[in-house]
Each structure stands twice: as C-alpha cells, then as structure tokens.
Design a protein around this motif. Structure first.
Motif, PDB file in Angstrom:
ATOM      1  N   SER A  93       0.939  -1.075  -0.407  1.00  0.00           N
ATOM      2  CA  SER A  93       0.034   0.081   0.017  1.00  0.00           C
ATOM      3  C   SER A  93       1.234   1.436   0.274  1.00  0.00           C
ATOM      4  N   PRO A  94       0.371   2.246  -0.466  1.00  0.00           N
ATOM      5  CA  PRO A  94       0.995   3.960  -0.464  1.00  0.00           C
ATOM      6  C   PRO A  94       1.033   4.116   0.899  1.00  0.00           C
ATOM      7  N   SER A  95       0.899   3.552   1.636  1.00  0.00           N
ATOM      8  CA  SER A  95       0.976   3.999   3.351  1.00  0.00           C
ATOM      9  C   SER A  95       1.600   3.082   4.014  1.00  0.00           C
ATOM     10  N   ASP A  96       1.679   2.158   3.622  1.00  0.00           N
ATOM     11  CA  ASP A  96       2.859   1.365   3.896  1.00  0.00           C
ATOM     12  C   ASP A  96       4.024   1.690   4.564  1.00  0.00           C
ATOM     13  N   ARG A  97       4.919   1.688   5.720  1.00  0.00           N
ATOM     14  CA  ARG A  97       5.954   2.274   6.626  1.00  0.00           C
ATOM     15  C   ARG A  97       7.189   0.513   6.409  1.00  0.00           C
ATOM     16  N   PRO A  98       8.335   0.952   5.890  1.00  0.00           N
ATOM     17  CA  PRO A  98       8.734   2.481   5.361  1.00  0.00           C
ATOM     18  C   PRO A  98       8.008   2.809   3.713  1.00  0.00           C
ATOM     19  N   TYR A  99       7.915   3.901   3.168  1.00  0.00           N
ATOM     20  CA  TYR A  99       7.473   3.965   2.050  1.00  0.00           C
ATOM     21  C   TYR A  99       8.025   3.415   0.882  1.00  0.00           C
ATOM     22  N   LEU A 100       6.958   3.020   0.037  1.00  0.00           N
ATOM     23  CA  LEU A 100       7.880   2.763  -1.150  1.00  0.00           C
ATOM     24  C   LEU A 100       7.541   3.529  -2.036  1.00  0.00           C
ATOM     25  N   HIS A 129      -8.099  10.781 -10.271  1.00  0.00           N
ATOM     26  CA  HIS A 129      -7.550   8.882 -10.014  1.00  0.00           C
ATOM     27  C   HIS A 129      -6.749   8.943  -9.113  1.00  0.00           C
ATOM     28  N   ALA A 130      -6.559   7.880  -9.138  1.00  0.00           N
ATOM     29  CA  ALA A 130      -5.269   7.549  -8.060  1.00  0.00           C
ATOM     30  C   ALA A 130      -5.027   6.217  -7.749  1.00  0.00           C
ATOM     31  N   TYR A 131      -3.848   5.556  -6.698  1.00  0.00           N
ATOM     32  CA  TYR A 131      -3.834   4.665  -6.798  1.00  0.00           C
ATOM     33  C   TYR A 131      -3.521   3.820  -5.330  1.00  0.00           C
ATOM     34  N   ARG A 132      -3.960   3.131  -5.314  1.00  0.00           N
ATOM     35  CA  ARG A 132      -4.120   1.991  -4.084  1.00  0.00           C
ATOM     36  C   ARG A 132      -3.574   1.500  -3.347  1.00  0.00           C
ATOM     37  N   GLY A 133      -2.789   0.872  -4.184  1.00  0.00           N
ATOM     38  CA  GLY A 133      -1.802  -0.239  -3.586  1.00  0.00           C
ATOM     39  C   GLY A 133      -1.508  -0.970  -5.338  1.00  0.00           C
ATOM     40  N   ALA A 134      -0.680  -2.747  -4.565  1.00  0.00           N
ATOM     41  CA  ALA A 134       0.042  -2.823  -5.391  1.00  0.00           C
ATOM     42  C   ALA A 134       0.585  -4.284  -5.915  1.00  0.00           C
ATOM     43  N   LEU A 135       0.387  -5.285  -6.983  1.00  0.00           N
ATOM     44  CA  LEU A 135       1.010  -6.398  -6.283  1.00  0.00           C
ATOM     45  C   LEU A 135       1.970  -6.859  -6.912  1.00  0.00           C
ATOM     46  N   LEU A 136       3.011  -7.166  -5.713  1.00  0.00           N
ATOM     47  CA  LEU A 136       4.520  -8.169  -6.138  1.00  0.00           C
ATOM     48  C   LEU A 136       3.742  -8.816  -6.797  1.00  0.00           C
ATOM     49  N   PHE A 137       5.432  -9.838  -7.191  1.00  0.00           N
ATOM     50  CA  PHE A 137       5.124 -10.975  -7.840  1.00  0.00           C
ATOM     51  C   PHE A 137       6.643 -11.936  -7.964  1.00  0.00           C
ATOM     52  N   GLU A 138       7.496 -12.899  -7.371  1.00  0.00           N
ATOM     53  CA  GLU A 138       8.087 -13.501  -7.669  1.00  0.00           C
ATOM     54  C   GLU A 138       8.794 -13.586  -8.499  1.00  0.00           C
ATOM     55  N   ASP A 139       8.202 -13.706  -9.350  1.00  0.00           N
ATOM     56  CA  ASP A 139       8.156 -14.667 -10.792  1.00  0.00           C
ATOM     57  C   ASP A 139       7.945 -13.604 -12.247  1.00  0.00           C
ATOM     58  N   GLU A 140       8.911 -13.580 -12.890  1.00  0.00           N
ATOM     59  CA  GLU A 140       7.998 -12.126 -14.344  1.00  0.00           C
ATOM     60  C   GLU A 140       7.497 -12.887 -15.183  1.00  0.00           C
ATOM     61  N   ILE A 141       6.435 -11.793 -14.785  1.00  0.00           N
ATOM     62  CA  ILE A 141       4.808 -11.799 -15.764  1.00  0.00           C
ATOM     63  C   ILE A 141       4.979 -10.877 -16.988  1.00  0.00           C
ATOM     64  N   SER A 142       4.118 -10.797 -18.290  1.00  0.00           N
ATOM     65  CA  SER A 142       3.948 -10.497 -19.128  1.00  0.00           C
ATOM     66  C   SER A 142       3.497  -9.450 -18.795  1.00  0.00           C
TER      67      SER A 142
END
Length: 226
Positions: A93-100, A129-142
C-alpha cells in the motif's frame, strides 16, 4: 482462456478497482520483497479512475466500527489483499512504512508526469484518479511496457490550477500544506471542506471523472483531520 492480467483485472473490477499498468524490475535493480521474502521481479499497480470504488467502500463501511481509523486505506488493503492472495502475490500500500516508491512506480507503469499540483496528470482521467496499492510477484509476468503519455499540462496555458486557491497554497516552490490546513480548518474553509480543493477542481481535464462532492469532502476531512 483468459490470461493472468485479465483475471486479475476482473477480480479487481468487483471492487471498482482497475489495473494501472506494471513492469518487470531490471536485473540488479533494488526491488521490494515478494510474498515469501524473495525479491519481487514484477509489479502491477492497482488504483481507480474517478470514484468507481466509492459505492463498494460505502457498503463495506456500513459493517465497520464508526471509529475505525483510516477506513479507505483499510478497505483498500482488504480488497487488494484478497486479490493478491488469490493470485499468489504480495499486496502493498502507499501508506506502508517504510514508504515504497509508488510515485516512481506509477510514472514508470503508465508513462505519466506530475501536474503543478503534484498529482500525476492522466491523458483521460486528468487529476481524478488514484493508486490504492500494488501487487508484487516473485516471477516475471508478461507486462506491456508503457510509452510516455501525452502530458496535458504542457498544452495548458492559463494554469487555472495555480490560481484558484484562496490562500495560494500551490506555487512554483511547491505545496504549502500549512497554509492549506489552516484555511480548511478555519472559519473561511468553505467551499474547500465540502467540495474539495479549488485548484484541483479548476483543472479543465478529465472532468467526466471528477469525484462527487461527497467523495471530495471525505478526502478533505481525512487530510485536515476533521
């Protein structure tokens, strides 16, 4: 058969959320750990266009304690977290600490640039518009690489977004949040409190996606601690 990206988009759509682009981290690039702690190789940005998530958030809010802190962040974490769990990703999330570095990720994912207000200018959504979060993957995706988007601010001569604030909180030097807070909290804080930032509302782009007054008032109250 739908691919991974399409399935994730469909799952997010059930919450009024959308994918906002993504990219694969370069070899040797400092990246954030994924679900198991291994450095992530790919990231997908999650967000909104206009106020599409608002009805979903309000339905969720009805079942929560009134005193819950940061309810929109909490809802976003839960909604995006559920999608992440389904697809084996780590939700951040954008509010995670430490900030990403969400701003840098967003510019890289969609090819956007900041407006004079600091909000990224989108060629269709404008400032709504806004960004609410992100999904992190340990494998490369297309993921399709983003090209630089048209920056509408370059064609805007009058810059009404820099002329509408009653206390001139935005300038070439940046955002004077102290003067903004004092105004919004003070006796002359209308219509900013109930209708949102006048500078942001003065932008001529993306008006079809402008947040309703109710949504803008919610965000202003959160910003000002009202």
């Amino acid at each position: 058969m739908r691919g991974l990206i399409e399935n994730i988009a469909a799952a997010l759509a059930r919450h009024g959320l959308i994918l906002r682009g993504g990219f694969n981290f370069a070899d040797g690039e400092e990246a954030t750990p994924g679900l198991s702690g291994v450095v992530a190789k790919s990231v997908l940005l999650v967000g909104q266009a206009g106020a599409a998530p608002w009805p979903h958030f309000l339905r969720w809010r009805e079942g929560q304690p009134q005193a819950i802190a940061n309810p929109l962040d909490t809802w976003s974490r839960q909604a995006i977290g559920a999608v992440a769990e389904t697809f084996g990703a780590r939700a951040v999330s954008p509010s995670d600490r430490p900030y990403l570095p969400f701003q840098q990720w967003a510019m890289r994912a969609e090819g956007l640039r900041p407006s004079p207000l600091g909000i990224l200018m989108h060629p269709e959504y404008g400032l709504w518009h806004a960004y609410r979060g992100a999904l992190l993957f340990e494998d490369e995706i297309s993921v399709q690489s983003a090209e630089a988007a048209i920056h509408l601010c370059d064609a805007c001569v009058e810059k009404p977004c820099m002329k509408s604030c009653p206390v001139d909180s935005y300038s070439a030097e940046g955002f004077d949040y102290r003067s903004c807070l004092a105004h919004v909290r003070g006796p002359n804080g209308e219509p900013c409190r109930s209708e949102g930032c006048l500078d942001r509302n003065a932008c001529p782009y993306g008006t079809a996606y402008r947040y309703p007054a109710e949504v803008q008032a919610f965000h202003m109250a959160a910003f000002a601690g009202l």
